[in-house]
Design a protein around this motif. Structure first.
Motif, PDB file in Angstrom:
ATOM      1  N   LEU A 154       0.856  -1.180   0.000  1.00  0.00           N
ATOM      2  CA  LEU A 154       0.000   0.000   0.000  1.00  0.00           C
ATOM      3  C   LEU A 154       0.898   1.238   0.000  1.00  0.00           C
ATOM      4  CD1 LEU A 154      -2.797   1.280   0.161  1.00  0.00           C
ATOM      5  CD2 LEU A 154      -2.713   1.021   2.645  1.00  0.00           C
ATOM      6  N   VAL A 155       0.833   2.016  -1.078  1.00  0.00           N
ATOM      7  CA  VAL A 155       1.684   3.195  -1.236  1.00  0.00           C
ATOM      8  C   VAL A 155       0.819   4.437  -1.074  1.00  0.00           C
ATOM      9  CG1 VAL A 155       3.291   4.402  -2.754  1.00  0.00           C
ATOM     10  CG2 VAL A 155       3.161   1.906  -2.815  1.00  0.00           C
ATOM     11  N   THR A 156       0.857   4.997   0.123  1.00  0.00           N
ATOM     12  CA  THR A 156       0.026   6.176   0.406  1.00  0.00           C
ATOM     13  C   THR A 156       0.853   7.392   0.783  1.00  0.00           C
ATOM     14  OG1 THR A 156      -0.196   5.484   2.708  1.00  0.00           O
ATOM     15  CG2 THR A 156      -1.917   4.778   1.193  1.00  0.00           C
TER      16      THR A 156
ATOM     17  N   ASN B 102      11.534   4.943  -2.863  1.00  0.00           N
ATOM     18  CA  ASN B 102      12.728   4.109  -2.906  1.00  0.00           C
ATOM     19  C   ASN B 102      12.739   2.954  -1.908  1.00  0.00           C
ATOM     20  OD1 ASN B 102      13.694   5.821  -4.902  1.00  0.00           O
ATOM     21  ND2 ASN B 102      14.704   7.150  -3.430  1.00  0.00           N
ATOM     22  N   GLN B 103      11.882   3.027  -0.878  1.00  0.00           N
ATOM     23  CA  GLN B 103      11.834   1.953   0.109  1.00  0.00           C
ATOM     24  C   GLN B 103      10.634   1.030  -0.085  1.00  0.00           C
ATOM     25  OE1 GLN B 103      14.935   2.081   1.180  1.00  0.00           O
ATOM     26  NE2 GLN B 103      14.483   1.945   3.370  1.00  0.00           N
ATOM     27  N   VAL B 104       9.666   1.457  -0.884  1.00  0.00           N
ATOM     28  CA  VAL B 104       8.468   0.638  -1.069  1.00  0.00           C
ATOM     29  C   VAL B 104       8.219   0.364  -2.558  1.00  0.00           C
ATOM     30  CG1 VAL B 104       6.010   0.376  -0.586  1.00  0.00           C
ATOM     31  CG2 VAL B 104       7.471   1.589   1.046  1.00  0.00           C
ATOM     32  N   LEU B 105       7.899   1.401  -3.321  1.00  0.00           N
ATOM     33  CA  LEU B 105       7.480   1.196  -4.710  1.00  0.00           C
ATOM     34  C   LEU B 105       8.543   0.469  -5.542  1.00  0.00           C
ATOM     35  CD1 LEU B 105       5.349   1.854  -6.981  1.00  0.00           C
ATOM     36  CD2 LEU B 105       6.817   3.786  -7.529  1.00  0.00           C
TER      37      LEU B 105
ATOM     38  N   PHE C  13       3.994   1.309   4.522  1.00  0.00           N
ATOM     39  CA  PHE C  13       4.974   2.264   5.041  1.00  0.00           C
ATOM     40  C   PHE C  13       4.247   3.459   5.621  1.00  0.00           C
ATOM     41  CE2 PHE C  13       7.153   6.280   4.663  1.00  0.00           C
ATOM     42  CZ  PHE C  13       8.328   6.026   5.364  1.00  0.00           C
ATOM     43  N   GLY C  14       4.761   3.997   6.718  1.00  0.00           N
ATOM     44  CA  GLY C  14       4.182   5.202   7.286  1.00  0.00           C
ATOM     45  C   GLY C  14       5.153   5.895   8.214  1.00  0.00           C
ATOM     46  N   VAL C  15       4.905   7.168   8.448  1.00  0.00           N
ATOM     47  CA  VAL C  15       5.640   7.914   9.466  1.00  0.00           C
ATOM     48  C   VAL C  15       4.781   7.943  10.714  1.00  0.00           C
ATOM     49  CG1 VAL C  15       6.923   9.289   7.799  1.00  0.00           C
ATOM     50  CG2 VAL C  15       4.706  10.112   8.612  1.00  0.00           C
ATOM     51  N   THR C  16       5.296   8.539  11.780  1.00  0.00           N
ATOM     52  CA  THR C  16       4.611   8.508  13.071  1.00  0.00           C
ATOM     53  C   THR C  16       3.167   8.980  12.985  1.00  0.00           C
ATOM     54  OG1 THR C  16       6.693   8.829  14.259  1.00  0.00           O
ATOM     55  CG2 THR C  16       4.668   9.363  15.443  1.00  0.00           C
ATOM     56  N   SER C  17       2.949  10.116  12.307  1.00  0.00           N
ATOM     57  CA  SER C  17       1.592  10.673  12.259  1.00  0.00           C
ATOM     58  C   SER C  17       0.628   9.733  11.538  1.00  0.00           C
ATOM     59  CB  SER C  17       1.603  12.045  11.572  1.00  0.00           C
ATOM     60  OG  SER C  17       2.072  11.940  10.245  1.00  0.00           O
ATOM     61  N   MET C  18       1.130   8.987  10.538  1.00  0.00           N
ATOM     62  CA  MET C  18       0.276   8.056   9.812  1.00  0.00           C
ATOM     63  C   MET C  18      -0.096   6.866  10.682  1.00  0.00           C
ATOM     64  SD  MET C  18       2.273   8.260   6.140  1.00  0.00           S
ATOM     65  CE  MET C  18       1.232   7.062   5.298  1.00  0.00           C
TER      66      MET C  18
ATOM     67  N   ALA D 126       5.444  -3.789   8.121  1.00  0.00           N
ATOM     68  CA  ALA D 126       5.016  -2.410   8.360  1.00  0.00           C
ATOM     69  C   ALA D 126       6.273  -1.599   8.629  1.00  0.00           C
ATOM     70  CB  ALA D 126       4.058  -2.331   9.542  1.00  0.00           C
ATOM     71  N   LEU D 127       6.665  -0.790   7.647  1.00  0.00           N
ATOM     72  CA  LEU D 127       7.899  -0.017   7.739  1.00  0.00           C
ATOM     73  C   LEU D 127       7.623   1.386   8.253  1.00  0.00           C
ATOM     74  CD1 LEU D 127       9.526  -0.875   4.293  1.00  0.00           C
ATOM     75  CD2 LEU D 127      10.285  -1.704   6.520  1.00  0.00           C
ATOM     76  N   SER D 128       8.594   1.953   8.943  1.00  0.00           N
ATOM     77  CA  SER D 128       8.480   3.349   9.360  1.00  0.00           C
ATOM     78  C   SER D 128       9.816   4.031   9.177  1.00  0.00           C
ATOM     79  CB  SER D 128       8.042   3.456  10.824  1.00  0.00           C
ATOM     80  OG  SER D 128       9.123   3.143  11.689  1.00  0.00           O
ATOM     81  N   GLY D 129       9.774   5.342   9.083  1.00  0.00           N
ATOM     82  CA  GLY D 129      10.987   6.130   8.947  1.00  0.00           C
ATOM     83  C   GLY D 129      10.649   7.591   9.113  1.00  0.00           C
TER      84      GLY D 129
END
Length: 505
Positions: free
Chosen positions: A203-205, A215-218, A252-257, A278-281
């Motif tokens: 899921l690319v959001t 570069n880390q997902v798609l 993939f998501g950042v903290t707010s997501m 579930a990746l974060s950065g």
């Protein structure tokens, strides 16, 4: 010699799995063969339109299949994609286009006002609309005028693939140079780090104009032959629906997501069993939020990176024995082809600036000095490393403040605040003080239904961090500002809440 660049990827994957679905957007599927054919036709159309090797082309639009096709088409020509932040003002967009010397601006529907603004028009750059209903030359007409004959350009890994502009929180944005080789080695790193499969449904959001989602997902998913489910924008409720509907395996998501997803009404009951990764950065996720996902049977894999490293530097891998509760909150250890060192930032030697070296590291900035000195990229990020070699990102050097001669790293204070049950999101900044030079101020968004007081939070911190690190004031707000990548906009927070005498409570 065969083309080794990013533009060859759709064709290489199409000859392996032509009928497998590469992209899905709004229910429409694009196979690898179709992606290859469309990108090839578009490359021919762009070439006929005067775009060639080394030309910079800006792209302004939300996540879309059109962006992916354009990026691969430009790469096949040896041209350079310049993804543009969709939240920038026209003057900021014009600065980037002028700075990189763009030959062409491609824009999606909804961004006509920016593309047609006086600031952009003044540059006299030709614009091409994605939408077929637009007048004049469109992306579709360029594609329709192209052929499916192979592009005859031979691209090496040392050539420029993309210029990604940094957010510019400390001034004018800088264009980070990313070569075909930088991205390729970054993808290799990720494939070593993760058990990525050709059945992956990602899921690319997060916005593709930023480095992480792209570069880390798609790109890793497309190289592996999986499917990227592309969404134009982030919507937590819709994300849960898509996870269940499509059996999403990667996110993939950042903290707010991740915070927003955990607050969605269906989070507690949604079927998340297909999610393997579930990746974060972008910034450390509060331990309390990581534990929320663990309660749902999902370990959020934290990593550390930056645009100048394409972006992966370290990762706390799900299969790593150190990824248990004892390392929760760590950014992990360096990626396989990447090396990390710490340059001490104070006399204690407990923490240091992160230095990075590897084939994924950018050669420099567009029309600016190199991104690294003495062979090392100086990141401006501060970390500590434990006895097992695991990195813990402390903060940005520029976000650190000095109180009474002591260095205070806001991220450390923020982590302590997140342990309070009433804190949904927080940011800590340094504000001027006549006695201590600077003291901390916490800007806090309470959880729904909670009503903490300043005394509640400051007393809570007394047993968790050193006294000099405890903020002297707390400001309660409904929402904290974020940038387009979903990270806290610290510069804006400092501007709005960083005065010494103002009473924001």
């Amino acid at each position: 010699m065969q083309d080794q660049g990013m533009g060859s990827w759709p064709g290489r994957r199409a000859r392996m799995t032509p009928h497998r679905v590469a992209l899905i957007q709004d229910g429409a599927e694009t196979t690898y063969l179709t992606l290859h054919r469309r990108a090839t036709r578009l490359a021919h159309g762009l070439r006929r339109h005067g775009i060639g090797r080394g030309d910079r082309v800006g792209y302004l639009g939300s996540n879309s299949v059109a962006f992916v096709e354009t990026m691969f088409a430009l790469a096949a020509l040896g041209a350079v994609t310049v993804p543009l932040n969709t939240r920038l003002a026209p003057a900021e967009t014009a600065f980037i286009l002028a700075d990189c010397g763009a030959r062409l601006l491609i824009h999606d529907r909804g961004f006509e006002s920016v593309a047609g603004s006086p600031e952009v028009r003044e540059l006299r750059i030709e614009t091409v609309a994605v939408a077929p209903e637009s007048s004049g030359v469109t992306l579709e007409t360029l594609r329709d005028n192209g052929s499916e004959e192979p592009i005859d350009e031979i691209i090496t890994l040392d050539e420029l693939f993309m210029i990604q502009y940094t957010s510019g929180t400390t001034g004018r944005p800088k264009g980070v140079l990313l070569t075909h080789g930088n991205i390729t080695w970054n993808v290799y790193n990720l494939l070593v780090d993760l058990d990525l499969r050709n059945t992956e449904i990602a899921l690319v959001t997060a916005p593709l104009f930023h480095t992480a989602a792209l570069n880390q997902v798609l790109l890793p998913v497309l190289l592996k032959g999986g499917t990227a489910l592309i969404e134009a924008r982030w919507d937590p409720d819709r994300a849960l629906h898509l996870i269940e509907t499509y059996g999403v395996t990667m996110l993939f998501g950042v903290t707010s997501m991740y915070l927003g997803l955990s607050r969605a009404a269906a989070f507690g009951t949604a079927d998340l069993r297909t999610l393997r990764t579930a990746l974060s950065g972008g910034a450390p996720i509060p331990v309390s939020l990581l534990e929320t996902y663990r309660d749902r049977g999902l370990t959020v894999i934290q990593g550390y990176g930056l645009t100048e490293a394409s972006p992966g530097v370290t990762m706390l891998r799900a299969t790593d024995p150190g990824s248990g509760a004892g390392k929760l909150g760590s950014a992990g250890t360096p990626c396989f082809f990447t090396d990390v060192a710490l340059a001490p930032t104070d006399a204690s030697g407990d923490v240091g600036e992160v230095l990075v070296q590897g084939p994924n590291v950018s050669p420099g900035y567009w029309n600016r000095p190199a991104a690294h000195t003495d062979g090392w990229l100086h990141t401006g990020d501060v970390a500590r490393r434990d006895e097992d070699g695991y990195l813990y990102i402390v903060d940005r050097l520029k976000d650190m403040y000095i109180s009474g001669g002591e260095n205070v790293y806001p991220a450390e204070v923020e982590q302590a605040l997140y342990a309070h049950d009433a804190v949904a999101e927080c940011a800590v900044i340094g504000v001027p003080d006549p006695v201590w030079g600077e003291v901390g101020r916490a800007v806090v968004t309470p959880k729904p239904g909670a009503a903490p007081t300043e005394s509640d939070l400051l007393t809570f911190l007394t047993t968790r961090i050193a006294r000099y690190k405890i903020p002297k004031s707390v400001v309660f707000v409904t929402d904290l500002p974020h940038n387009a990548a979903g990270k806290l906009a610290k510069a804006r927070i400092r501007t709005e809440y960083g005065d010494a005498a103002g009473d924001h409570r």
